[in-house]
Motif scaffolding. Structure first.
Motif, mmCIF file in Angstrom:
data_model
loop_
_atom_site.group_PDB
_atom_site.id
_atom_site.type_symbol
_atom_site.label_atom_id
_atom_site.label_comp_id
_atom_site.label_asym_id
_atom_site.label_seq_id
_atom_site.Cartn_x
_atom_site.Cartn_y
_atom_site.Cartn_z
ATOM 1 N N LEU A 93 67.862 31.404 14.260
ATOM 2 C CA LEU A 93 68.561 32.018 13.131
ATOM 3 C C LEU A 93 67.774 33.253 12.722
ATOM 4 O O LEU A 93 66.557 33.177 12.502
ATOM 5 N N SER A 94 68.435 34.397 12.620
ATOM 6 C CA SER A 94 67.725 35.620 12.234
ATOM 7 C C SER A 94 68.546 36.405 11.221
ATOM 8 O O SER A 94 69.771 36.298 11.158
ATOM 9 N N ARG A 95 67.811 37.203 10.437
ATOM 10 C CA ARG A 95 68.486 38.056 9.449
ATOM 11 C C ARG A 95 67.724 39.372 9.324
ATOM 12 O O ARG A 95 66.502 39.368 9.115
ATOM 13 N N LYS A 96 68.442 40.449 9.478
ATOM 14 C CA LYS A 96 67.855 41.785 9.362
ATOM 15 C C LYS A 96 68.412 42.444 8.107
ATOM 16 O O LYS A 96 69.622 42.492 7.904
ATOM 17 N N SER A 101 72.810 43.482 5.122
ATOM 18 C CA SER A 101 72.064 42.557 5.972
ATOM 19 C C SER A 101 72.975 42.047 7.084
ATOM 20 O O SER A 101 74.191 41.988 6.918
ATOM 21 N N VAL A 102 72.353 41.688 8.208
ATOM 22 C CA VAL A 102 73.076 41.155 9.353
ATOM 23 C C VAL A 102 72.457 39.825 9.744
ATOM 24 O O VAL A 102 71.248 39.755 10.007
ATOM 25 N N SER A 103 73.277 38.776 9.778
ATOM 26 C CA SER A 103 72.803 37.453 10.186
ATOM 27 C C SER A 103 73.250 37.165 11.610
ATOM 28 O O SER A 103 74.361 37.512 12.006
ATOM 29 N N LYS A 104 72.366 36.520 12.373
ATOM 30 C CA LYS A 104 72.685 36.195 13.760
ATOM 31 C C LYS A 104 72.268 34.769 14.090
ATOM 32 O O LYS A 104 71.295 34.249 13.534
ATOM 33 N N ILE A 105 73.032 34.173 15.001
ATOM 34 C CA ILE A 105 72.660 32.880 15.583
ATOM 35 C C ILE A 105 72.567 33.095 17.082
ATOM 36 O O ILE A 105 73.558 33.444 17.723
ATOM 37 N N ASN A 106 71.367 32.930 17.632
ATOM 38 C CA ASN A 106 71.122 33.197 19.058
ATOM 39 C C ASN A 106 71.662 34.573 19.466
ATOM 40 O O ASN A 106 72.418 34.719 20.423
ATOM 41 N N SER A 107 71.287 35.594 18.675
ATOM 42 C CA SER A 107 71.599 37.005 18.950
ATOM 43 C C SER A 107 73.065 37.361 18.731
ATOM 44 O O SER A 107 73.468 38.494 18.965
ATOM 45 N N GLU A 108 73.901 36.426 18.279
ATOM 46 C CA GLU A 108 75.313 36.721 18.024
ATOM 47 C C GLU A 108 75.542 36.839 16.524
ATOM 48 O O GLU A 108 75.210 35.936 15.757
ATOM 49 N N VAL A 110 77.081 36.622 12.977
ATOM 50 C CA VAL A 110 77.962 35.618 12.374
ATOM 51 C C VAL A 110 78.016 35.840 10.869
ATOM 52 O O VAL A 110 77.119 36.447 10.290
ATOM 53 N N PRO A 111 79.076 35.357 10.204
ATOM 54 C CA PRO A 111 79.154 35.460 8.740
ATOM 55 C C PRO A 111 78.073 34.607 8.072
ATOM 56 O O PRO A 111 77.611 33.603 8.636
ATOM 57 N N ALA A 112 77.678 35.004 6.862
ATOM 58 C CA ALA A 112 76.657 34.265 6.121
ATOM 59 C C ALA A 112 77.088 32.818 5.882
ATOM 60 O O ALA A 112 76.262 31.903 5.893
ATOM 61 N N ALA A 113 78.400 32.604 5.698
ATOM 62 C CA ALA A 113 78.901 31.246 5.437
ATOM 63 C C ALA A 113 78.615 30.323 6.623
ATOM 64 O O ALA A 113 78.273 29.149 6.436
ATOM 65 N N LYS A 114 78.738 30.853 7.837
ATOM 66 C CA LYS A 114 78.479 30.030 9.018
ATOM 67 C C LYS A 114 77.002 29.716 9.137
ATOM 68 O O LYS A 114 76.614 28.615 9.545
ATOM 69 N N VAL A 115 76.135 30.701 8.792
ATOM 70 C CA VAL A 115 74.690 30.459 8.822
ATOM 71 C C VAL A 115 74.337 29.307 7.889
ATOM 72 O O VAL A 115 73.567 28.406 8.247
#
Length: 427
Positions: A93-96, A101-108, A110-115
């Motif tokens: 899980l990453s957030r830049k 801000s941009v959230s990612k799950i395994n480099s993809e 995704v919306p914050a709600a899914k995170v």
């Protein structure tokens, strides 16, 4: 489990990486060392609100990454159901943070709600004034069931099956309770549909054969032209294949006696000549028998139209049409003898309800017994943490309806001070 936390350009932290190992991990340090920032950055990766001011001064962006190793099969299945694919068992899980801000799950991305949804399966952060799963009442019964899983497993499986049957019969009973006018309309419509299917008299596989026949008839002229041309090339005229092979065979026969290898070649060519003659004979028979039957073509077309119309109404295949016919006949039979059907349904409903009620009682009894053991163990642990007068218990109430998980509504209660009454954990 959480294996790694990476932070870059957040508050006081230029760049930091923390590796976690199984068991208890402790971060220590003096005030201002950055302990809270480490935990806060984890919250950011999990979807907490991010402010641009959190980025380290003069840094272009802030970044935080959490790496989890997922080993539990149940958890893998839940993630798979959410279209989350693990990479060798790992999930990042990453957030830049820049302007937004941009959230990612395994480099993809995704919306914050899914995170947040994924994070709820992976980690739970407990701290002062933090949201804690332990404070959510609906989780308390799950905690108890996890503690008592060995005793509850078989009973809950039986309850799950019984509840599914009860739910099905309850739904059927609700749908069956219709007035006489509506029932008569449904009977009339069922009779029409049954007659429509039975009149068509479809058989499995019939549509496949009809479609093949239709293609053949539709392309009859093209087929005849191609077959005629093939026959002309192989058997008719001076330049046909049959004539040419015959001439070649005659030439070889005149000299095969002078050289042994030629005898073998003559034999092969003789076989080719024989096969070609057989082929030409069968092709000629096909041509003599073949003709375009306009009446047959229209009959085939109409039959296909009938079957396709039934498919559109009752299912995508003849098998589904016949299955629909069987269901409609069963329904018509029930409605034709409605009073008997309804009485039988009500009797079945009472039997299923009684069975679910009995199993709910068994599950509830086990839960109450195990709750006493669990709450006493927790109370002892709290005493060791210097809460000498602590009280801890679990309160049970009836949920008011049956579910596949029983009919219990339970909540942990606690009192940490002498003379204070037991209150829900959330209070």
């Amino acid at each position: 489990m959480l294996q790694n936390l990476y932070v870059k350009n957040l508050a006081l932290i230029d760049e930091a990486e923390v590796e976690f190992t199984p068991g208890l991990n402790i971060l220590t340090g003096e005030t201002g060392a950055g302990k809270s920032i480490i935990i806060g950055s984890a919250n950011l990766a999990l979807g907490a609100k991010a402010q641009k001011e959190m980025i380290r001064e003069n840094a272009p962006y802030g970044l935080v990454e959490l790496t989890f190793l997922v080993e539990e099969e149940t958890l893998k299945q839940k993630l798979s159901a959410m279209d989350i694919t693990l990479e060798d068992g790992y999930l990042v899980l990453s957030r830049k943070i820049v302007n937004g801000s941009v959230s990612k799950i395994n480099s993809e991305s995704v919306p914050a709600a899914k995170v947040k949804e994924v994070a709820s399966l992976l980690i739970d952060i407990h701290g002062q004034h933090e949201h804690q799963s332990l404070l959510v009442r609906k989780n308390h019964l799950n905690i108890l069931d996890a503690y008592a899983k060995e005793r509850l497993r078989e009973e809950k499986e039986r309850l799950k099956g019984a509840y599914a049957a009860y739910k099905k019969i309850k739904t059927e009973l609700g749908e069956a309770d219709i007035d006489s006018a509506k029932r008569e309309r449904e009977v009339s419509f069922l009779e029409y549909e049954i007659d429509e299917i039975e009149t068509a008299n479809v058989t499995p596989g019939e549509d496949v054969q009809l479609e093949a026949d239709y293609r053949r008839l539709l392309n009859g002229q093209k087929i005849m032209e191609a077959v005629s041309n093939a026959y002309e090339q192989t058997s008719e005229g001076y330049t046909s294949a049959s004539e040419q092979v015959g001439r070649a065979l005659k030439e070889l026969s005149s000299v095969s006696g002078y050289d042994e290898p030629l005898a073998g070649l003559e034999s092969q060519l003789t076989e080719i000549d024989s096969l070609l003659n057989d082929f030409n004979r069968e092709l000629a028979e096909y041509l003599s028998d073949a003709c375009f039957d306009e009446e047959l073509f229209h009959e085939t077309e109409q039959r296909l139209d009938t079957i396709n119309r039934l498919k559109a109404k009752y299912g995508g295949s003849i098998e589904e049409i016949l299955s629909s016919l069987h269901e409609k006949k069963e329904r018509l039979s029930k409605l034709s003898d409605y009073d008997t059907y309804l009485a039988k349904l009500k009797k079945q409903y009472k039997e299923h309800e009684a069975e679910v009620s009995r199993l709910c009682g068994e599950v509830s009894k086990i839960r109450r017994e195990e709750a006493e053991k669990l709450t006493e163990k927790i109370r002892q642990e709290l005493t060791e943490l210097n809460f000498p007068d602590v009280l801890f218990s679990m309160e049970f109430r009836q949920a008011g309806q049956f579910t596949a998980n029983g009919c219990d509504d339970a909540e942990f209660l606690i009192s940490t001070n002498p003379g204070e009454s037991l209150k829900p954990l959330s209070q």
